[in-house]
Scaffold this motif. Structure first.
Motif, PDB file in Angstrom:
ATOM      1  N   UNK A   8      -0.461  -8.558   8.831  1.00 29.01           N
ATOM      2  CA  UNK A   8      -1.991  -8.029   8.347  1.00 29.01           C
ATOM      3  C   UNK A   8      -2.305  -7.538   9.761  1.00 29.01           C
ATOM      4  N   UNK A   9      -2.075  -7.802  10.918  1.00 27.17           N
ATOM      5  CA  UNK A   9      -2.440  -7.392  12.246  1.00 27.17           C
ATOM      6  C   UNK A   9      -2.011  -5.905  12.380  1.00 27.17           C
ATOM      7  N   UNK A  11      -0.979  -4.139   9.868  1.00 21.70           N
ATOM      8  CA  UNK A  11      -1.830  -3.112   8.941  1.00 21.70           C
ATOM      9  C   UNK A  11      -3.354  -2.596   9.659  1.00 21.70           C
ATOM     10  N   UNK A  16      -1.517   0.171   6.002  1.00 24.75           N
ATOM     11  CA  UNK A  16      -0.565  -0.345   5.179  1.00 24.75           C
ATOM     12  C   UNK A  16       0.911   0.583   5.184  1.00 24.75           C
ATOM     13  N   UNK A 328      -5.539   1.898  -8.366  1.00 23.39           N
ATOM     14  CA  UNK A 328      -4.797   0.803  -9.128  1.00 23.39           C
ATOM     15  C   UNK A 328      -4.736  -0.666  -8.375  1.00 23.39           C
ATOM     16  N   UNK A 329      -5.239  -0.496  -6.971  1.00 22.41           N
ATOM     17  CA  UNK A 329      -5.311  -1.857  -6.295  1.00 22.41           C
ATOM     18  C   UNK A 329      -6.832  -2.140  -5.754  1.00 22.41           C
ATOM     19  N   UNK A 331     -10.637  -3.150  -5.397  1.00 24.20           N
ATOM     20  CA  UNK A 331     -11.409  -4.346  -5.839  1.00 24.20           C
ATOM     21  C   UNK A 331     -12.769  -3.784  -6.608  1.00 24.20           C
ATOM     22  N   UNK A 333     -14.732  -5.258  -8.174  1.00 21.37           N
ATOM     23  CA  UNK A 333     -16.194  -6.302  -7.991  1.00 21.37           C
ATOM     24  C   UNK A 333     -16.807  -5.875  -6.679  1.00 21.37           C
ATOM     25  N   UNK A 336     -19.659  -2.441  -0.949  1.00 19.10           N
ATOM     26  CA  UNK A 336     -20.148  -2.419   0.173  1.00 19.10           C
ATOM     27  C   UNK A 336     -20.844  -1.058   0.424  1.00 19.10           C
TER      28      UNK A 336
END
Lengths: 534, 277
Positions: A8-9, A11, A16, A328-329, A331, A333, A336
């Motif tokens: 995660x760090x 990325x 990614x 495709x990935x 969000x 919902x 921002x």
């Protein structure tokens, strides 16, 4: 700085794409899987040393371009746009570069060896992020170029009275000249005619020059119109677009493969442009042309597959970004908005860079690199130079990579001016380090672009050949053998030929013809030996 | 110093001292107690204390998963008979602890199911997810805390991890962790295994490989073994943390051990590209 430990760090700092690359590398088949015996491995390795590194079709993992590399206020806006549009950061980073260049090209030049040196680089930047349809390219371009549109409107409003005055003065002068010409023709005495001619001459000299509302960029235009825009708008123009029109024009797709490329090439280099054709003249001493084109990978692949286009040198001038698509990935919902204060700061700072911009181009101001910055830049240049050598990492994209140090200097100057404003005296080490870091990340993207990746079916065919060759442990094979083995995929020889040609362009294979007495020559395909031990 | 005092010191040294030391019972049976500093009513500590020679004790915490043994004088020589008695007591203590652990795990399973049922779907706007720039995959939210399920390879819910807005992570007391994981993504040819939730989502979003989150370094190997047993033909990739600033690099060490145990690939994050920072 927070301690970085996990993917995660990773990325967060490298994107990614870098995560995908690291995991893909870890999952790569081991040597033992390649079915090459140890004894043969040594032999293949020896032969492989004389081959350049192959560019694999569709298999290069690219790092994303983190917005952290941009100067403060640009980074904030780029980050906000990325969050708002849920697009890969690479897209916003590249368009930000083009927007900065739009504000600053032709006004400034950078001199890596110092202001007194005669080697200067203009600040024009050509960026080409490639993302598939539906990836919100338009939203990114619109958000980042909005202040430019607003500036054009403000200038148009400010100059409207002056434009109207000049327009009417010119109209009156033209009509008056027409009348004077008639009078001169009708004059009975030579003396009267001469007097009228002098009045006409004075009228023409005193006629005010045409004023046009300034334009910073266009979306789509022909090469000829671009020449005119350069003449009309102070020898500088940008093309910011998510349409393939101008790119296809450059590739000559609308002109039988023969496009007038001079305006593009000279606009990047800043060399004088002279056009004298019937009914059209354009004299531009120091053109500055920047691009920010967001295209679909398929369009890029289609154009890039033209060897002629690449040979023209145009491809070598683009800084490519081909990030993995997140379509495709996303969000759905999540929404921002771009924070108002970020947007306002971005617009104010861009308008600050445009302050004092003359309608008529003057001499560009030259800024040099500080000694520390020059050391960073020279280290990077030396690193690139070394990799350009035969069998070096960049040999197969030497045309592009040889321009990379120049691009790094241009980007460094843009970063410095963005950070310090127009009063910047020299390009510092921080801006140069950031530019160099960005350029390093751009190299795998260029490999991808030149490897003609994306949604190109020829890439898929080419990759199938590579897989078959490795799976079967066949570093050399006859073309007919390959077609027979993969007959489901290659029902025609032409399809196989295209795939092999694609592999040849990426130094993945070499093709030889072996003569057969009284029969058709055998086509032998030799795979790059490096594929069998790396 | 009495043997009881010596035992209390051992509890203190392990960080699980008794809230009320006077309640200590030395009958060889398993007892639970409130650990100093834990909230009232909790019984996270456990011990079995036998003071008749040879004296011996086992103790630990259901909350932290610790399990230790104690003897008053490690250097004192024991007769063969004493050694035999001690072995029998240890075996009995292990059985008692396992039985109690099974009860504790069962209780935690029930609480996990109840809490999971009460939790609502989590959204990517949760401050922790926002800070980590990852989305919510199969997790829920309860009282502003993210709730991540720990399931075994059969899909049974055993425990929950809670992540607060500030990133503080806690587990359901007494819940089973070993060999349990949270899975993201559809099963393909590759399964990645990593430590934390944010790391797992990042890996999944970058690769689209199904990813199992093992929650900590020590659980990488048990999870890898569980997945290898369930999917013998799949390629596994251990995506270890690179704790380069921590002596011994525990993340990488555990990752290597897990990869070696199941024949998995090992991927390690590199931060060379961040050197410009």
């Amino acid at each position: 700085m927070t301690e970085r430990t996990d993917f995660n760090d990773m990325a967060a700092v490298a994107g990614v794409g870098a995560v995908a690359a690291a995991i893909s590398q870890a999952m790569a088949p081991s040597k033992s899987d390649l079915r090459i015996s140890t004894k043969r491995d040594a032999e293949v390795r020896r032969i492989g040393e004389s081959w350049p590194d192959p560019i694999m079709p569709g298999q290069v993992a690219v790092p994303d371009l983190p917005v952290d590399l941009l100067p403060g206020w640009v980074r904030d806006m780029a980050g906000a746009v990325v969050d708002s549009t849920q697009t890969p950061p690479a897209m916003a980073v590249m368009i930000c570069l083009s927007v900065l260049a739009t504000c600053l090209h032709r006004q400034y030049e950078v001199a890596p060896w110092g202001e007194d040196d005669d080697y200067t680089e203009p600040l024009s930047i050509w960026t080409l992020p490639a993302l598939p349809s539906g990836a919100r390219k338009t939203a990114v371009i619109n958000a980042l170029s909005e202040p430019l549109v607003h500036w054009e409107k403000l200038e148009r409003d400010r100059l409207r009275p002056e434009i109207a005055r000049v327009k009417s003065a010119r109209a009156v002068a033209k009509k008056r000249i027409e009348k004077l010409i008639k009078d001169a023709v009708a004059a009975e005495k030579d003396e009267d005619r001469e007097n009228i001619r002098k009045v006409i001459e004075r009228e023409e000299n005193e006629m005010p020059s045409e004023i046009l509302a300034p334009r910073l960029f266009t979306g789509d235009c022909t090469a000829e119109r671009l020449q005119a825009l350069l003449v009309e708008h102070g020898e500088r123009m940008s093309v910011l677009s998510d349409e393939a029109g101008i790119f296809l024009i450059m590739a000559g797709l609308y002109s039988g493969g023969i496009a007038s490329l001079d305006v593009f090439l000279q606009g990047h280099a800043g060399t004088a442009l002279r056009v004298d054709r019937a009914g059209r003249t354009a004299h531009v001493d120091k053109p500055a042309l920047s691009f920010g084109l967001a295209l679909q990978p398929g369009v890029l692949a289609e154009v890039a597959s033209s060897r002629r286009f690449r040979d023209s040198g145009l491809m070598a001038r683009f800084l490519f970004a081909i990030p993995p698509s997140n379509v495709g990935s996303r969000d759905v919902r999540r929404r921002w908005s771009i924070p108002r204060h970020v947007r306002d700061e971005y617009e104010a700072r861009l308008h600050g860079l445009l302050k004092g911009r003359d309608l008529i181009a003057g001499k560009p101001r030259v800024i040099g690199l500080t000694a520390e910055a020059r050391a960073v830049w020279l280290d990077f240049s030396a690193e690139i130079e070394k990799d350009l050598a035969p069998r070096g990492k960049l040999e197969s994209i030497a045309d592009w990579a040889s321009k990379l140090p120049g691009a790094a200097a241009r980007i460094a100057a843009l970063f410095e001016l963005a950070e310090s404003g127009q009063e910047a005296n020299a390009v510092g080490a921080i801006a140069t380090s950031q530019a160099v870091a960005l350029c390093r990340l751009l190299i795998p993207h260029a490999h991808t672009a030149f490897g003609l990746l994306g949604a190109d079916p020829i890439d898929a065919d080419a990759a199938a050949i590579v897989r078959w060759s490795i799976d079967q442990g066949r570093p050399t094979f006859k073309k007919s053998e390959c077609q027979k083995a993969l007959e489901g995929r290659f029902r025609s020889v032409a399809k196989l030929d295209k795939a092999i040609e694609r592999l040849e362009q990426g130094d993945v294979v070499k093709v030889e013809k072996l003569p057969n007495a009284g029969a058709r020559a055998t086509t032998l395909v030799r795979m790059n030996p490096k594929l069998f031990f790396e | 110093m009495s043997l009881q005092d010596d035992f209390q010191l051992a509890l203190q040294a392990a960080g699980i001292a008794m809230h009320r030391p006077d309640d200590l019972v030395s009958d060889g049976g398993l007892h639970r107690y409130r650990v100093e500093g834990d909230k009232a009513g909790s019984l996270n500590g456990w011990y079995l204390l036998e003071l008749t020679a040879p004296a011996h004790a086992a103790f630990g915490s259901w909350k932290t998963g610790q399990s230790c043994t104690w003897r008053p004088d490690q250097r004192a020589a024991m007769s063969d008979a004493e050694r035999e008695i001690l072995a029998q007591r240890r075996e009995a203590a292990r059985a008692a602890r396992d039985a109690e652990q099974a009860r504790v795990h069962a209780s935690a399973r029930d609480r996990a199911a109840k809490l999971w049922g009460r939790a609502k779907p989590a959204f990517s706007s949760h401050p922790y997810l926002v800070r980590k720039a990852v989305s919510a995959f199969g997790i829920r939210c309860l009282r502003e805390q993210l709730v991540i399920p720990l399931r075994d390879a059969e899909g049974n819910l055993h425990s929950l991890q809670f992540i607060a807005c500030d990133g503080r992570k806690t587990f359901l007391t007494g819940g089973r962790k070993k060999g349990c994981y949270h899975a993201i993504g559809a099963l393909g040819r590759v399964v990645c295994i990593c430590e934390g939730y944010a790391t797992g989502v990042t890996i999944y979003e970058a690769t689209r490989h199904a990813t199992a989150i093992a929650f900590d370094a020590a659980n990488l190997e048990p999870v890898a073994r569980a997945l290898r047993a369930k999917f013998p033909d799949l390629a596994l990739c251990i995506c270890a943390d690179n704790d380069q600033a921590t002596p011994g690099n525990p993340g990488l060490t555990a990752g290597r051990r897990a990869a070696a145990a199941v024949g998995a690939a090992l991927a390690v994050p590199s931060f060379d590209m961040a050197s410009h920072d």
